[in-house]
Scaffold this motif. Structure first.
Motif, PDB file in Angstrom:
ATOM      1  N   ASP A 232       0.830  -1.208   0.000  1.00 52.37           N
ATOM      2  CA  ASP A 232       0.000   0.000   0.000  1.00 52.37           C
ATOM      3  C   ASP A 232       0.862   1.254   0.000  1.00 52.37           C
ATOM      4  O   ASP A 232       0.519   2.257  -0.647  1.00 52.37           O
ATOM      5  CB  ASP A 232      -0.936  -0.003   1.205  1.00 52.37           C
ATOM      6  N   ALA A 233       1.970   1.232   0.723  1.00 50.33           N
ATOM      7  CA  ALA A 233       2.884   2.381   0.705  1.00 50.33           C
ATOM      8  C   ALA A 233       3.442   2.589  -0.695  1.00 50.33           C
ATOM      9  O   ALA A 233       3.551   3.723  -1.178  1.00 50.33           O
ATOM     10  CB  ALA A 233       4.013   2.180   1.705  1.00 50.33           C
ATOM     11  N   LEU A 234       3.774   1.494  -1.363  1.00 50.90           N
ATOM     12  CA  LEU A 234       4.283   1.597  -2.730  1.00 50.90           C
ATOM     13  C   LEU A 234       3.212   2.134  -3.670  1.00 50.90           C
ATOM     14  O   LEU A 234       3.469   3.019  -4.502  1.00 50.90           O
ATOM     15  CB  LEU A 234       4.755   0.227  -3.200  1.00 50.90           C
ATOM     16  N   ARG A 235       2.000   1.639  -3.532  1.00 45.56           N
ATOM     17  CA  ARG A 235       0.903   2.061  -4.405  1.00 45.56           C
ATOM     18  C   ARG A 235       0.610   3.550  -4.262  1.00 45.56           C
ATOM     19  O   ARG A 235       0.383   4.249  -5.252  1.00 45.56           O
ATOM     20  CB  ARG A 235      -0.346   1.235  -4.085  1.00 45.56           C
ATOM     21  N   LEU A 236       0.624   4.035  -3.042  1.00 46.42           N
ATOM     22  CA  LEU A 236       0.238   5.422  -2.782  1.00 46.42           C
ATOM     23  C   LEU A 236       1.388   6.413  -2.911  1.00 46.42           C
ATOM     24  O   LEU A 236       1.169   7.584  -3.251  1.00 46.42           O
ATOM     25  CB  LEU A 236      -0.369   5.537  -1.385  1.00 46.42           C
ATOM     26  N   LEU A 275      -2.001  -7.094  -5.595  1.00 47.08           N
ATOM     27  CA  LEU A 275      -1.528  -6.948  -6.970  1.00 47.08           C
ATOM     28  C   LEU A 275      -2.559  -7.387  -8.002  1.00 47.08           C
ATOM     29  O   LEU A 275      -2.300  -7.337  -9.208  1.00 47.08           O
ATOM     30  CB  LEU A 275      -0.229  -7.733  -7.174  1.00 47.08           C
ATOM     31  N   GLY A 276      -3.724  -7.826  -7.558  1.00 45.37           N
ATOM     32  CA  GLY A 276      -4.755  -8.258  -8.491  1.00 45.37           C
ATOM     33  C   GLY A 276      -4.448  -9.567  -9.174  1.00 45.37           C
ATOM     34  O   GLY A 276      -4.923  -9.819 -10.297  1.00 45.37           O
ATOM     35  N   LEU A 277      -3.674 -10.436  -8.528  1.00 49.70           N
ATOM     36  CA  LEU A 277      -3.341 -11.739  -9.091  1.00 49.70           C
ATOM     37  C   LEU A 277      -4.430 -12.750  -8.748  1.00 49.70           C
ATOM     38  O   LEU A 277      -5.092 -12.623  -7.709  1.00 49.70           O
ATOM     39  CB  LEU A 277      -1.992 -12.219  -8.552  1.00 49.70           C
ATOM     40  N   PRO A 278      -4.644 -13.762  -9.597  1.00 48.05           N
ATOM     41  CA  PRO A 278      -5.702 -14.744  -9.318  1.00 48.05           C
ATOM     42  C   PRO A 278      -5.399 -15.556  -8.064  1.00 48.05           C
ATOM     43  O   PRO A 278      -4.245 -15.929  -7.815  1.00 48.05           O
ATOM     44  CB  PRO A 278      -5.703 -15.626 -10.573  1.00 48.05           C
ATOM     45  N   LEU A 279      -6.431 -15.821  -7.275  1.00 47.75           N
ATOM     46  CA  LEU A 279      -6.290 -16.570  -6.031  1.00 47.75           C
ATOM     47  C   LEU A 279      -7.421 -17.581  -5.972  1.00 47.75           C
ATOM     48  O   LEU A 279      -8.593 -17.228  -6.086  1.00 47.75           O
ATOM     49  CB  LEU A 279      -6.363 -15.613  -4.841  1.00 47.75           C
TER      50      LEU A 279
END
Length: 336
Positions: A232-236, A275-279
């Motif tokens: 989240d820190a990286l994203r923001l 990261l929106g990867l399939p789970l």
């Protein structure tokens, strides 16, 4: 295009006096999440408490957040000089969707409601021989620079045998600790998030955050909380929003491989979701919402239940002199 690296600071890069001067009216809270850590919590508190003493302390709050220990963790933390509060005592009166859960992520999330510091530092309670330079190290970049929002501790992690392992002798592997980090978290960053692959301890339990950032993001459950905050820190804020500081060596109680398998599953799940990867399947509870979305009147509901009296930081301050506080002598992080 060249990526901006994660800022990395050496051990003992600033003095304690420099950090206190850099506070400029800001406050620092230190949170120790704990569950059945009666053998180690008092030592961790003792390593931090001197930083909360004197007329110009670095640490303004020292709080142990107990996740329902069945042993003497809370009593020993109070006897050592910390304030304590149970997870169940924070956000009392909240609706059923915010009833207490177990796990580290829950304790850290609720700690935001139980503290008030502009900077919040987290320190694990299972440390062996904890260093008093941990907290000055991780809060330093947040006080001395306006750029990072999350600062991770970086260290060597010796492995001296896991729980139930009678065959591992002392000093078996000076760099063998942090198995989930080395076998899972760092390879995941290198493969999918190379811009912060230089982060040596993405799952470190010793780190500090700006409150404004921490209250603006969701907190993942259980052992997914650390990788969630990093991403989240990286994203923001991009790579510049994350820094790391060399803290020397860290030793703690090592867990069994069976236990670490569960931790690894938590890390994989939160990493994939961020990261929106399939789970294929979720095993963790839903993230807790950003603390900024929780009404302030609920955050104050724990105040009458927090440990105090003889076990509080305030009581410890009244019992110790300025000379006691001045004895804080951290390698590379001294007063004067």
């Amino acid at each position: 295009m060249e990526r901006e690296p994660v800022a990395t600071y050496p051990r003992g890069a600033w003095s304690l006096d420099a950090l206190v001067a850099a506070k400029r009216g800001r406050t620092v809270s230190v949170v120790l999440p704990a569950l059945d850590e009666e053998d180690s919590v008092s030592g961790v508190v003792a390593s931090i408490l001197p930083l909360a003493l004197g007329s110009a302390p670095l640490v303004d709050e020292l709080l142990v957040v107990d996740s329902g220990s069945s042993d003497a963790t809370r009593a020993r933390a109070e006897a050592a000089g910390a304030e304590t509060v149970a997870v169940s005592e924070i956000l009392r009166g909240a609706g059923p969707e915010l009833q207490p859960r177990h796990g580290k992520g829950e304790a850290l999330w609720r700690s935001l409601a139980a503290t008030s510091g502009d900077i919040v530092a987290f320190v694990d309670s299972d440390l062996r021989d904890p260093s008093p330079e941990y907290v000055p190290g991780i809060v330093g970049p947040l006080l001395l620079s306006d750029t990072p929002v999350l600062v991770k501790g970086s260290y060597r992690r010796p492995f001296r045998g896991a729980e139930g392992d009678s065959n591992a002798g002392p000093g078996a592997d000076p760099d063998g600790g942090g198995r989930v980090t080395e076998l899972l978290a760092r390879p995941l960053l290198e493969a999918f998030v190379p811009e912060i692959a230089a982060l040596r301890q993405p799952l470190a339990g010793e780190y500090a955050v700006r409150r404004e950032f921490a209250e603006s993001v969701p907190f993942a459950a259980e052992y997914g909380v650390e990788i969630g905050l990093v991403l989240d820190a990286l994203r923001l804020h991009g790579p510049a929003g994350i820094a790391q500081v060399d803290l020397g060596t860290r030793e703690h109680r090592h867990r069994s491989l069976h236990s670490l398998a569960g931790t690894s599953r938590h890390v994989i799940e939160v990493f994939s979701l961020r990261l929106g990867l399939p789970l294929a399947e979720r095993v963790l509870a839903e993230d807790r919402p950003p603390m900024a979305s929780i009404p302030r009147e609920l955050r104050a509901a724990h105040a009458d239940s927090a440990g105090g009296g003889e076990g509080s930081v305030g009581a410890a301050k009244s019992d110790m002199t300025q000379a006691d506080a001045a004895r804080v002598d951290v390698a590379g992080c001294r007063r004067g």
